[in-house]
Design a protein around this motif. Structure first.
Motif, PDB file in Angstrom:
ATOM      1  N   GLN A  38       0.831  -1.209   0.000  1.00  0.00           N
ATOM      2  CA  GLN A  38       0.000   0.000   0.000  1.00  0.00           C
ATOM      3  C   GLN A  38       0.861   1.254   0.000  1.00  0.00           C
ATOM      4  OE1 GLN A  38      -2.329  -1.023   3.487  1.00  0.00           O
ATOM      5  NE2 GLN A  38      -4.146  -1.392   2.232  1.00  0.00           N
ATOM      6  N   HIS A  41       2.217   1.612  -3.489  1.00  0.00           N
ATOM      7  CA  HIS A  41       1.133   2.041  -4.381  1.00  0.00           C
ATOM      8  C   HIS A  41       0.864   3.531  -4.211  1.00  0.00           C
ATOM      9  CE1 HIS A  41      -3.155   2.720  -5.374  1.00  0.00           C
ATOM     10  NE2 HIS A  41      -2.855   1.987  -6.419  1.00  0.00           N
ATOM     11  N   GLU A  44       3.608   5.508  -5.853  1.00  0.00           N
ATOM     12  CA  GLU A  44       3.566   5.437  -7.314  1.00  0.00           C
ATOM     13  C   GLU A  44       2.389   6.220  -7.883  1.00  0.00           C
ATOM     14  OE1 GLU A  44       3.816   1.292  -8.356  1.00  0.00           O
ATOM     15  OE2 GLU A  44       5.886   1.135  -7.663  1.00  0.00           O
TER      16      GLU A  44
END
Length: 94
Positions: A38, A41, A44
Motif C-alpha cells: 500500500q 502504491h 507510485e
C-alpha cells in the motif's frame, strides 16, 4: 474410553494452540506485506499524478493559452485544470 478421550483432547488442544500461534504469525507477515504494498502504491500514484500535473503546467505555458482553452483541449472542466495547476506548483511535482 475416558482416558483416551482426555489424551486425544489434550493433544488436539496443544495442536490448536500451535495452529493459532502460526495463524497469528502468518497474518502478521501478510499484514506487513500489505502495508508495504500500500505504501508503494501510494507513492507510485502520487508520482503518476505529478507527471500529469507537469503536463498541465506545460500546456498552460503556451503563449496565449487560457485555463478555459486548456480544459477544452484536455477534455475536462476548468476547475479540474485549476486543481492540476495548483498541484503542479507543489515543489514535489517536479
Amino acid at each position: 474410553m475416558g482416558n483416551a478421550f482426555l489424551a486425544a483432547s489434550a493433544d488436539a488442544a496443544t495442536r490448536l494452540q500451535a495452529a493459532q500461534r502460526k495463524h497469528a504469525s502468518l497474518k502478521a507477515r501478510a499484514d506487513d506485506r500489505l502495508k508495504t504494498a500500500q505504501d508503494r502504491h501510494r507513492a507510485e500514484v502520487a508520482e503518476a499524478a505529478s507527471v500529469e500535473a507537469v503536463g498541465w503546467r506545460l500546456l498552460l505555458q503556451v503563449p496565449g493559452m487560457t485555463v478555459s482553452t486548456a480544459a477544452r483541449i484536455g477534455g475536462t472542466s476548468e476547475s479540474t485544470v485549476s486543481r492540476w495547476l495548483a498541484r503542479a506548483k507543489d515543489p514535489s511535482c517536479t
